[in-house]
Write an enzyme that holds these catalytic residues in place. Structure first.
Site, PDB file in Angstrom:
ATOM      1  CG  ASP A  16      59.463  24.237  68.862  1.00 36.29           C
ATOM      2  OD1 ASP A  16      58.802  23.307  69.358  1.00 36.29           O
ATOM      3  OD2 ASP A  16      58.948  25.273  68.432  1.00 36.29           O
ATOM      4  N   GLY A  21      64.217  20.034  72.123  1.00 37.97           N
ATOM      5  CA  GLY A  21      63.890  19.761  73.521  1.00 37.97           C
ATOM      6  C   GLY A  21      62.439  20.046  73.807  1.00 37.97           C
ATOM      7  CG  ASP A  22      58.589  18.527  76.112  1.00 41.37           C
ATOM      8  OD1 ASP A  22      58.080  19.633  76.394  1.00 41.37           O
ATOM      9  OD2 ASP A  22      57.943  17.476  75.983  1.00 41.37           O
ATOM     10  CG  ASP A  72      45.343  59.310  62.081  1.00 39.35           C
ATOM     11  OD1 ASP A  72      45.337  59.868  63.195  1.00 39.35           O
ATOM     12  OD2 ASP A  72      46.030  58.310  61.825  1.00 39.35           O
TER      13      ASP A  72
HETATM   14  C1  LIG Z   1      55.167  64.619  61.258  1.00 41.59           C
HETATM   15  C2  LIG Z   1      54.457  65.820  61.827  1.00 41.59           C
HETATM   16  C3  LIG Z   1      53.231  65.693  62.460  1.00 41.59           C
HETATM   17  N1  LIG Z   1      52.605  66.791  63.001  1.00 41.59           N
HETATM   18  C4  LIG Z   1      51.310  66.642  63.699  1.00 41.59           C
HETATM   19  C5  LIG Z   1      50.086  66.711  62.796  1.00 41.59           C
HETATM   20  C6  LIG Z   1      49.011  66.128  63.689  1.00 41.59           C
HETATM   21  O1  LIG Z   1      48.444  67.161  64.483  1.00 41.59           O
HETATM   22  C7  LIG Z   1      49.775  65.176  64.599  1.00 41.59           C
HETATM   23  C8  LIG Z   1      49.449  63.735  64.313  1.00 41.59           C
HETATM   24  O2  LIG Z   1      48.400  63.319  65.131  1.00 41.59           O
HETATM   25  P1  LIG Z   1      46.920  63.056  64.646  1.00 41.59           P
HETATM   26  O3  LIG Z   1      46.397  61.944  65.481  1.00 41.59           O
HETATM   27  O4  LIG Z   1      46.858  62.924  63.171  1.00 41.59           O
HETATM   28  O5  LIG Z   1      46.146  64.400  65.010  1.00 41.59           O
HETATM   29  P2  LIG Z   1      45.971  65.108  66.404  1.00 41.59           P
HETATM   30  O6  LIG Z   1      45.987  64.132  67.547  1.00 41.59           O
HETATM   31  O7  LIG Z   1      46.930  66.267  66.484  1.00 41.59           O
HETATM   32  O8  LIG Z   1      44.517  65.709  66.246  1.00 41.59           O
HETATM   33  P3  LIG Z   1      43.113  64.898  66.082  1.00 41.59           P
HETATM   34  O9  LIG Z   1      43.336  63.451  66.368  1.00 41.59           O
HETATM   35  O10 LIG Z   1      42.188  65.560  67.072  1.00 41.59           O
HETATM   36  O11 LIG Z   1      42.719  65.137  64.663  1.00 41.59           O
HETATM   37  O12 LIG Z   1      51.176  65.382  64.332  1.00 41.59           O
HETATM   38  C9  LIG Z   1      53.182  68.066  62.901  1.00 41.59           C
HETATM   39  O13 LIG Z   1      52.608  69.038  63.389  1.00 41.59           O
HETATM   40  N2  LIG Z   1      54.369  68.186  62.245  1.00 41.59           N
HETATM   41  C10 LIG Z   1      55.054  67.145  61.708  1.00 41.59           C
HETATM   42  O14 LIG Z   1      56.144  67.335  61.133  1.00 41.59           O
END
Ligand SMILES: Cc1cn([C@H]2C[C@H](O)[C@@H](COP(=O)(O)OP(=O)(O)OP(=O)(O)O)O2)c(=O)[nH]c1=O
Length: 614
Positions: free
Chosen positions: A475, A501-502, A88
């Protein structure tokens, strides 16, 4: 041939990438990994405010994504893959977590926030090793995160909109893609570039090397439970759980760099509880037992706060129980028992050298930290605990009783009680103020009135965020009189004024934006309608009303609450919490237009409407 011998460790395994991100797929296949793609169905809606750090949020989301896929695949063909990888990526700036924008306006707000500044990109990664044993899924989880710093140039309106119209921001955290057009916005990058694109390959390889070093070597993946704070069944069990965590067994899988926050300890519960998927316990029974035992954990936490255990351990190396006992002026045996339970609850770390605070404890439970909830703990240990111990008598005798005793009877409070309530409110307000102040662009307003604004914590955040704004805190007189005691940690601003105040009887100070925050969630309908009508009556055409209220937990919002006991945060209402839609309809009925709703961190949702001409 594989260039990376570490990736080769996975060669004969069935590997699944639990992600729909094309970037992650590309990075891993370029590295020579063979894998199947099964996008996770886990909804990325964890309560952000419940996490001590942005990376702890990213790691937990990555874990839940991977575990969802592991258990779904196991359920489907009773054969889970060998390894599931979840990730993530989030962007963090000024205490805010930015994920993928929901629409163009959202992308605009995000990019504007990043313009001309440095921000952090965190990717949390989870590697889940799966095994099917007697038809049950057995998992071992290893997790880590990587941080990269990115600096944006100052972005002009024109460039911003041109970039947004390209469509690139919409599926990317923070609303940009550094690997494509978004690269033009970036002045410099410090750290792993691929981490920004969605997967920290370098750190991943190091993690694999560590995991596959030698069978049984320290660092072998560990089992995790779904919940990060164990349910309290008996204190004896908690002591055992702690012994497990501190003994000479394998080091935790995330020992190199911690995911932060309260870390899980494994109580002796069945592995089948994992992720709630193979759970054969009826949810209501599990919930029932948690309700019965829960007060023990609360009392341990509140007592440790009251005895200043987390203050004593803050910014110090590990201390022995005898050291702590001396500093808090308590018995060594009693202190040791308390510290062990705190460690088992994940509030403290215990090692051979003694006890130390977890990151969460230092951040929220020490009394002098910026995001301290010490005042909230004292309020719950004092008047709230007192009210609950009198519950039976109050019910029998028909005495006025409510789970949140003080706000309901303001005129009966002593000065100390008022202060205690204000400290509790101040801690929570400081934690949520940034999210509330920035959920919408409030820059068109020049004067605001925070009704029930207590210590002025939100008012100070509003004037910091909006340089033209003047804010009146309205308040009760006894609250306004004491509010000065709380201004030491905020820069006193000439643009914040206090008016006594109320709410329910006095006329409201004039303003072109009225704000109500964390006030209405446990109000009965008639009282709520009465107040909103009064506020609406004070609004001139074009004036705004901003409501920030407790967000129902996801399962409550989805109607699942009927199967479970209600969340503790909504205990006072005796009914399901109102969702943002309910407040939106109420405002529309009162003559507000353009009523919009947004999430403000993990705890609150915010609704903003503009008063139409009559
Ligand atoms: C900051 C940044 C993020 N991203 C992308 C990476 C991730 O795919 C996305 C962040 O969302 P995520 O929720 O991490 O991933 P996703 O929704 O693409 O996939 P899944 O949840 O199924 O794993 O943003 C870029 O491609 N380039 C960038 O510069």
């Amino acid at each position: 041939m594989l260039l990376c011998p570490v990736i080769g460790k996975l060669q004969h395994k069935r590997v699944v990438l639990a992600s729909s991100s094309p970037r992650r797929q590309e990075i891993l296949s370029n590295a020579g990994l063979r894998f199947e793609v099964v996008p996770s169905r886990f909804k990325e809606q964890l309560h952000k405010a419940a996490f001590a750090t942005p990376h702890a949020y990213a790691v937990e989301t990555a874990k839940q994504k991977a575990l969802e896929v592991a258990s779904r695949m196991h359920q489907k063909d009773l054969r889970a893959p060998d390894v599931v990888i979840g990730a993530d990526t989030i962007v963090a700036v000024g205490g805010l977590i930015l994920e993928k924008p929901v629409d163009k306006q959202d992308a605009y707000r995000m990019l504007l926030r990043l313009s001309g500044k440095e921000h952090s990109v965190f990717t949390g990664v989870t590697i889940v090793h799966c095994r099917s044993k007697d038809g049950q899924l057995d998992t071992e989880v290893s997790e880590f995160y990587e941080e990269t710093t990115v600096k944006f140039s100052e972005l002009s309106e024109e460039l911003l909109w041109e970039y947004i119209d390209s469509g690139e921001p919409m599926d990317k955290a923070g609303g940009y893609g550094i690997q494509a057009l978004g690269g033009m916005l970036v002045e410099y990058v410090r750290g792993d570039f691929l981490n920004v694109v969605g997967f920290p390959l370098n750190r991943f390889c190091k993690e694999l090397a560590r995991l596959y070093r030698a069978p049984g070597a320290p660092g072998a993946p560990r089992r995790v439970q779904r919940d990060s704070i164990p349910a309290v069944h008996t204190f004896e069990e908690l002591g055992d759980a702690d012994a497990e965590g501190s003994g000479s067994g394998p080091a935790p899988a995330n020992a190199g760099r911690e995911a932060g926050g309260v870390r899980p300890r494994a109580p002796r519960t069945r592995e089948a509880d994992l992720n709630g998927v193979t759970d054969s316990q009826p949810p209501l029974l599990a919930g029932l037992l948690e309700l019965m035992y829960g007060f023990k954990a609360s009392k341990v936490l509140l007592t440790a706060c009251k005895l200043n255990v987390f203050d004593v351990l803050k910014d110090r190396g590990p201390l022995t129980a005898a050291d702590v006992a001396r500093k808090i002026d308590a018995s060594v045996g009693g202190t040791e028992h308390l510290l062990d339970i705190c460690a088992a609850l994940g509030l403290l770390d215990k090692s051979d050298r003694g006890y130390s605070n977890t990151e969460t404890a230092s951040l929220h439970l020490a009394s002098d930290s910026e995001q301290s909830l010490h005042g909230l703990a004292a309020y719950h240990d004092g008047p709230v605990w007192g009210a609950f111990t009198q519950l039976g008598r109050a019910v029998r005798e028909g005495a006025a009783w409510t789970p949140e005793p003080l706000p309901q009877a303001p005129h009966e409070r002593s000065t100390e009680e008022t202060l205690q309530f204000m400290r509790a409110s101040h801690g929570l307000s400081k934690l949520t103020a940034q999210h509330v102040a920035t959920a919408f662009d409030l820059s068109p307003f020049t004067s605001a009135c925070h009704l029930g604004g207590c210590t002025g914590a939100l008012a100070h955040k509003l004037v910091q965020e909006y340089p033209r704004l003047q804010v009146t805190v309205f308040d009760l007189p006894e609250v306004v009189k004491l509010a000065g005691d709380f201004q030491t940690d905020a820069q006193p601003s000439e643009r914040v004024h206090f008016v006594p105040g109320d709410l329910s009887s006095d006329s409201l100070p004039p303003a072109d934006l009225y704000v109500l925050c964390s006030l209405l969630h446990d109000w009965p309908e008639d009282r709520l309608h009465g107040l909103l009508s009064r506020v609406s009556g004070s609004c001139k055409p074009g004036a705004g009303l901003l409501l920030a209220e407790l967000a129902p937990a996801e399962e409550e919002a989805a109607g699942g609450a009927a199967r479970r006991p209600p969340g503790l945060r909504t205990l006072g209402t005796g009914r399901r919490p109102r969702g943002p839609g309910r407040y939106q309809r109420l405002l529309q009925r009162l003559g507000f237009q353009d009523v919009q709703a947004a999430r403000a961190g993990g705890l609150l949702h915010v609704v903003l409407g503009t008063r139409a001409a009559p």
